[in-house]
Motif scaffolding. Structure first.
Motif, PDB file in Angstrom:
ATOM      1  N   MET A  21       0.840  -1.212   0.000  1.00  0.00           N
ATOM      2  CA  MET A  21       0.000   0.000   0.000  1.00  0.00           C
ATOM      3  C   MET A  21       0.869   1.254   0.000  1.00  0.00           C
ATOM      4  SD  MET A  21      -3.286  -0.999   2.371  1.00  0.00           S
ATOM      5  CE  MET A  21      -2.322  -0.937   3.846  1.00  0.00           C
ATOM      6  N   ARG A  76       2.446   1.783  -3.336  1.00  0.00           N
ATOM      7  CA  ARG A  76       1.456   2.280  -4.293  1.00  0.00           C
ATOM      8  C   ARG A  76       1.199   3.776  -4.114  1.00  0.00           C
ATOM      9  NH1 ARG A  76      -2.295  -1.157  -7.330  1.00  0.00           N
ATOM     10  NH2 ARG A  76      -4.018   0.245  -7.743  1.00  0.00           N
ATOM     11  N   LEU A 112      -0.106   5.206  -1.259  1.00  0.00           N
ATOM     12  CA  LEU A 112      -1.147   5.563  -0.293  1.00  0.00           C
ATOM     13  C   LEU A 112      -0.502   6.203   0.936  1.00  0.00           C
ATOM     14  CD1 LEU A 112      -3.448   2.389  -0.364  1.00  0.00           C
ATOM     15  CD2 LEU A 112      -4.027   4.680  -1.176  1.00  0.00           C
ATOM     16  N   LYS A 113      -1.156   7.239   1.463  1.00  0.00           N
ATOM     17  CA  LYS A 113      -0.620   7.922   2.653  1.00  0.00           C
ATOM     18  C   LYS A 113      -1.448   7.613   3.906  1.00  0.00           C
ATOM     19  CE  LYS A 113       2.701  10.376   0.626  1.00  0.00           C
ATOM     20  NZ  LYS A 113       3.365   9.210   0.042  1.00  0.00           N
ATOM     21  N   THR A 114      -2.764   7.407   3.699  1.00  0.00           N
ATOM     22  CA  THR A 114      -3.628   7.165   4.861  1.00  0.00           C
ATOM     23  C   THR A 114      -4.591   6.011   4.596  1.00  0.00           C
ATOM     24  OG1 THR A 114      -5.226   8.781   4.019  1.00  0.00           O
ATOM     25  CG2 THR A 114      -3.622   9.585   5.624  1.00  0.00           C
ATOM     26  N   VAL A 115      -4.768   5.156   5.582  1.00  0.00           N
ATOM     27  CA  VAL A 115      -5.797   4.114   5.497  1.00  0.00           C
ATOM     28  C   VAL A 115      -6.533   4.016   6.827  1.00  0.00           C
ATOM     29  CG1 VAL A 115      -4.433   2.733   3.858  1.00  0.00           C
ATOM     30  CG2 VAL A 115      -4.458   2.106   6.258  1.00  0.00           C
ATOM     31  N   GLY A 117       3.426   5.683   5.828  1.00  0.00           N
ATOM     32  CA  GLY A 117       1.969   5.849   5.815  1.00  0.00           C
ATOM     33  C   GLY A 117       1.415   6.073   7.213  1.00  0.00           C
ATOM     34  N   ALA A 134      -9.937   8.677   5.197  1.00  0.00           N
ATOM     35  CA  ALA A 134      -8.762   7.930   4.700  1.00  0.00           C
ATOM     36  C   ALA A 134      -8.882   7.683   3.199  1.00  0.00           C
ATOM     37  CB  ALA A 134      -8.642   6.602   5.442  1.00  0.00           C
ATOM     38  N   GLU A 135      -7.716   7.460   2.570  1.00  0.00           N
ATOM     39  CA  GLU A 135      -7.707   7.205   1.121  1.00  0.00           C
ATOM     40  C   GLU A 135      -8.176   5.795   0.795  1.00  0.00           C
ATOM     41  OE1 GLU A 135      -3.867   8.718  -0.873  1.00  0.00           O
ATOM     42  OE2 GLU A 135      -3.446   8.683   1.279  1.00  0.00           O
ATOM     43  N   ALA A 136      -8.001   4.860   1.731  1.00  0.00           N
ATOM     44  CA  ALA A 136      -8.337   3.459   1.443  1.00  0.00           C
ATOM     45  C   ALA A 136      -8.753   2.747   2.725  1.00  0.00           C
ATOM     46  CB  ALA A 136      -7.137   2.753   0.820  1.00  0.00           C
ATOM     47  N   TYR A 147      -8.388  -2.881   0.341  1.00  0.00           N
ATOM     48  CA  TYR A 147      -7.168  -3.699   0.410  1.00  0.00           C
ATOM     49  C   TYR A 147      -7.398  -4.697   1.539  1.00  0.00           C
ATOM     50  CZ  TYR A 147      -5.067  -0.101  -2.517  1.00  0.00           C
ATOM     51  OH  TYR A 147      -4.811   0.750  -3.545  1.00  0.00           O
TER      52      TYR A 147
END
Ligand code: PHB
Length: 390
Positions: free
Chosen positions: A154, A157, A159-162, A188, A216-218, A247
């Motif tokens: 992640m 890829r 992504l910074k925030t989940v 992240g 969050a982004e994801a 994810y």
């Protein structure tokens, strides 16, 4: 005098004959046949039985009898059944275990009884970590082994925030913890961890709303079995696919219930130790035979059962019922698996294997299949409080 000698000689001969006569080994299968992971238990047994069909001949005249017991995904029930299999049925080996909670419950008993246990699912990191045992050998995966690579992926890829969601028990917490460790080490940030009551949650709506509110982004999740199907349907019906891409530990969209999930699975990115389409001779033979026997594509759970059976056959052939020798053999055996290369780490008795990151896409025949995006080779848990090797 002469007559007596003959009689003794005959008795000795008979005793000799008995000693080499075919023996029947008993394998206690501790699996859920009811409850939220019932389908997983049945699939592991299906794979196990195919493994015996393919490999039990290595035992020559000797045979294996399976003694299945339903753990119901309940720790106390699992422990009672483990005691019954060992103390009453006097099994040579225990195999199975789906839930990390049930594995934790049987650990001390198995270790004390010195009966080999070949774990065919439950990923509890402590069973091959600070609570490890010489007698517990895992041919499935550890929870951290599956989701640590996903944390890295992640971040790679961009992504910074989940935000993370999982059932509130050992496996859910360990999956999130390992993902978080890897994701945050790579820069992240996990904005929130949301835990849903295990075996009880039917309505994921409020939790999905909470997840979305983090901005969050994801969304990272671990769900399996019945919970995976309910979660995926609600995630899709909330229209979150575009807003909060998914994810997951790959059990979420397992081949076992991928058709029951349907289109909702499309687009999700998963990490797992097995992909149904892996191109190797062992997987081709395994899938072909499984599909012929059961009329469906085999999942990771079937592979785990299949490999557990093969490992047990090999270790029984090498040990002839001696439990210490069984453990020595099981810890050092390897063979070509449908999942690709693997070995048992002698320091922990946990498996070392490739982890595949893949997206669920529509194949040319319309089937929902895995498109592999990245392979993390020979993924091995770092030192974790266990040191079995001398
Ligand atoms: C676990 O409890 O360790 C567990 C259960 C189901 C899975 C994976 C892990 O699919």
């Amino acid at each position: 005098m002469r007559k007596r000698y003959l009689a003794v000689a005959t008795a000795a001969l008979l005793a000799g004959t008995t000693a080499v006569a075919a023996r029947e080994y008993k394998v206690g299968l501790l699996l859920p046949y009811s409850g939220v992971y019932a389908a997983l238990g049945k699939e592991i047994q299906a794979g196990f039985e195919l493994g015996l069909e393919h490999y039990a001949a290595e035992l020559g005249e000797d045979t294996i009898r399976l003694l299945p017991e339903d753990t119901e995904v309940k720790p106390a029930v699992g422990l009672t059944k483990a005691k019954k299999l060992v103390l009453q049925d006097k099994v040579d080996v225990l195999a199975g275990l789906v839930s990390s909670g049930v594995l934790a419950a049987v650990r001390d008993f198995v270790d004390g009884a010195k009966v080999p246990l070949v774990v065919a699912n439950a990923g509890n990191i402590h069973a091959t970590g600070k609570q490890c045992s010489r007698y517990i050998i895992r041919v499935s995966f550890s929870n951290a082994q599956i989701t640590r690579p996903m944390g890295r992926y992640m971040a790679e890829r961009g992504l910074k925030t989940v935000v993370a969601m999982a059932p509130d028990y050992a496996a859910g917490r360990q999956d999130v913890e390992a993902m978080r460790g890897a994701f945050e080490a790579a820069g992240g940030k996990v904005l929130k961890e949301i835990y849903t009551p295990f075996r009880k949650t039917k309505d994921f709506g409020p939790y999905l709303t909470e997840a979305q509110a983090t901005g969050a982004e994801a969304l990272f999740v671990f769900y399996a079995g019945g919970e995976a199907i309910s979660f995926m349907k609600q995630y899709a019906s909330f229209g979150l696919k575009d807003k909060l891409p998914l994810y997951a530990a790959g059990f979420l969209t397992s081949q076992l219930y991928r058709n029951a999930i349907g289109e909702a699975a499309l687009g999700s990115i998963n990490s797992l130790h097995y992909v149904t389409t892996l191109d190797n001779p062992e997987n081709a033979r395994f899938q072909q035979a499984f599909q012929q026997k059961y009329g469906r594509v085999a999942s990771e759970f079937a592979v785990q059962g299949y490999d557990a059976a093969r490992l047990i056959v090999a270790a029984l052939a090498a040990s002839k019922g001696d439990k210490e020798k069984f453990v020595d053999a099981a810890r050092t055996t390897t063979f070509a698996s449908p999942r690709g290369p693997w070995r048992i780490d002698p320091a922990t008795n946990n498996i070392v294997q490739n982890i595949y990151v893949y997206q669920i896409v529509q194949g040319p025949d319309g089937r929902l299949v895995e498109k592999v995006l990245k392979v993390y080779e020979n993924e091995q848990d770092p030192p974790n409080g266990c040191q079995l090797a001398g």
